[in-house]
Scaffold this motif. Structure first.
Motif, PDB file in Angstrom:
ATOM      1  N   GLU A 130       0.819  -1.215   0.000  1.00 32.84           N
ATOM      2  CA  GLU A 130       0.000   0.000   0.000  1.00 32.84           C
ATOM      3  C   GLU A 130       0.855   1.268   0.000  1.00 32.84           C
ATOM      4  N   PHE A 131       2.182   1.093  -0.010  1.00 33.22           N
ATOM      5  CA  PHE A 131       3.072   2.235   0.150  1.00 33.22           C
ATOM      6  C   PHE A 131       3.675   2.668  -1.191  1.00 33.22           C
ATOM      7  N   LEU A 132       3.960   3.968  -1.288  1.00 26.21           N
ATOM      8  CA  LEU A 132       4.625   4.480  -2.483  1.00 26.21           C
ATOM      9  C   LEU A 132       6.083   4.054  -2.531  1.00 26.21           C
ATOM     10  N   ASP A 133       6.665   3.839  -1.358  1.00 22.46           N
ATOM     11  CA  ASP A 133       8.028   3.330  -1.256  1.00 22.46           C
ATOM     12  C   ASP A 133       8.179   2.668   0.101  1.00 22.46           C
ATOM     13  N   ALA A 134       9.131   1.747   0.201  1.00 16.68           N
ATOM     14  CA  ALA A 134       9.348   1.029   1.459  1.00 16.68           C
ATOM     15  C   ALA A 134      10.815   0.656   1.560  1.00 16.68           C
ATOM     16  N   PHE A 135      11.339   0.701   2.777  1.00 13.54           N
ATOM     17  CA  PHE A 135      12.765   0.503   2.995  1.00 13.54           C
ATOM     18  C   PHE A 135      12.985  -0.654   3.967  1.00 13.54           C
ATOM     19  N   ASP A 136      14.247  -1.016   4.170  1.00 12.04           N
ATOM     20  CA  ASP A 136      14.573  -2.170   5.002  1.00 12.04           C
ATOM     21  C   ASP A 136      14.176  -1.965   6.463  1.00 12.04           C
ATOM     22  N   PHE A 137      13.835  -3.063   7.117  1.00 12.88           N
ATOM     23  CA  PHE A 137      13.631  -3.026   8.565  1.00 12.88           C
ATOM     24  C   PHE A 137      14.966  -2.849   9.271  1.00 12.88           C
ATOM     25  N   SER A 138      14.953  -2.000  10.282  1.00  9.39           N
ATOM     26  CA  SER A 138      16.121  -1.767  11.119  1.00  9.39           C
ATOM     27  C   SER A 138      15.628  -1.513  12.528  1.00  9.39           C
ATOM     28  N   GLU A 139      16.120  -2.300  13.463  1.00 11.72           N
ATOM     29  CA  GLU A 139      15.668  -2.188  14.854  1.00 11.72           C
ATOM     30  C   GLU A 139      14.146  -2.302  14.953  1.00 11.72           C
ATOM     31  N   ASP A 140      13.600  -3.243  14.174  1.00 13.22           N
ATOM     32  CA  ASP A 140      12.179  -3.644  14.200  1.00 13.22           C
ATOM     33  C   ASP A 140      11.217  -2.620  13.615  1.00 13.22           C
ATOM     34  N   LEU A 141      11.728  -1.558  13.015  1.00 13.18           N
ATOM     35  CA  LEU A 141      10.867  -0.586  12.338  1.00 13.18           C
ATOM     36  C   LEU A 141      11.384  -0.356  10.920  1.00 13.18           C
TER      37      LEU A 141
END
Length: 334
Positions: A130-141
């Motif tokens: 649902e996101f226009l962009d998404a990045f890697d998880f880091s420290e659970d976020l």
């Protein structure tokens, strides 16, 4: 400890040598990259795959493109679609995604049509696209973009920090740099602003300090927002193993966490500290000094890299060489 291997080109083909210059993997590849842990990306004609340190191909297939292993899986590309393989060479997630980032903390961001979501290592969608962009998880976020703004989701896909930032970074050491309008500050994992949004540039926290810039001067702050190393440099980079690169008037050196110049700010450029040696540039040529600033390897090279297992790749007069810490050639290639 297992030896490091280095790619070399012999008679038009790539193979690998060890740190004595002995050929360990016979030259038979059309393309070869450095080993990262146990695997290296190689190319045969216009296809790519991985080899192990015995020179054996991982799996039976080559792909249109491959990307390094992260979190145990590697991204592969087939006919413009991306999927994932494991370290045994098995395709565990079929190439069906328009784009895909590497796995991090058990999840990978993937693009379906024009939206991004997250899958787990079984290929199951765990956060809907649902996101226009998404990045890697880091420290659970993970940082995501929604409606032109950036916020953070947890591993269940819940938006825990609302998308209101113009630009932002992932969390590092409990804090994340965020931008509102043209200035940066830092938030905690509850979304509270803990370091005032006032800087023109802000890097991730690394080894307890973050490099920030204000009025074209760089320095370092701690997690309380205190400028523990004054903002007096024309440029600076993050701390790594206790040292940071800084520049004044286009001259470079290194400081420690107390702000002491451990390598004087006098070189035309500096690169990494590796295995006790520091690569520095003088009058357009690169060499290596020790931490007392003595030249161990004179500045004669056009390019250098860091030492790994006692060997560094250098370029001299368009020829690639490998040298040891005495500056002696271990191997020269065409």
């Amino acid at each position: 400890m297992e030896k490091m291997l280095y790619p070399v080109k012999i008679n038009g083909k790539y193979g690998y040598i060890d740190n004595t210059g002995e050929v360990i993997v016979e030259p038979k590849f059309d393309y070869a990259e450095d080993f990262i842990n146990d695997f290296a990306i190689i190319g045969i004609e216009d296809k790519f795959g991985f080899i192990n340190k015995e020179g054996s191909l991982i799996g039976e297939n080559l792909y249109d493109d491959v990307y390094e292993f992260t979190d145990g899986l590697a991204t592969i590309e087939v006919k413009g679609k991306k999927g994932f393989m494991n370290k045994e060479g098995e395709v565990v997630i079929n190439p069906e995604y328009k784009e895909a980032n590497g796995f991090s903390q058990g999840l990978a961001a993937v693009q379906v049509n024009y939206k991004w979501g997250y899958i787990n290592k079984e290929g199951q969608v765990v956060i809907e696209p649902e996101f226009l962009d998404a990045f890697d998880f880091s420290e659970d976020l993970a940082l995501v973009q929604l409606g032109g703004k950036l916020g953070y989701v947890n591993k269940e896909g819940k938006m825990v920090i609302e998308p209101k930032f113009d630009y932002a970074y992932g969390f590092s050491e409990g804090l994340a740099a965020v931008q509102l309008k043209s200035n940066y500050g830092y938030i905690d994992k509850d979304g509270n602003t803990v370091i005032k949004i006032k800087y023109h540039t802000a890097n991730d926290f690394n080894e307890g300090l973050a490099c920030v810039e204000l009025n074209n001067k760089y320095g370092f702050i701690n997690k309380d927002g205190e400028a523990v190393i004054p903002l007096k440099y024309d440029w600076a980079d993050n701390f790594y193993e206790g040292f940071a690169t800084v520049a004044i008037d286009e001259k470079y050196g290194f400081i420690d966490k107390d702000g002491n110049e451990v390598i004087p700010v006098k070189f035309d450029n500096v690169d990494t500290i590796s295995e006790g040696l520091i690569s520095v540039e003088v009058n357009g040529k690169w060499g290596y000094i020790d931490k007392e600033c003595n030249f161990i390897i004179e500045p004669i090279y056009d390019e250098v890299s860091k030492f790994v297992d006692g060997v560094s790749r250098v370029i001299l007069e368009n020829r690639t060489k490998y040298i040891n810490k005495n500056g002696e050639n271990v191997f020269s290639r065409e």
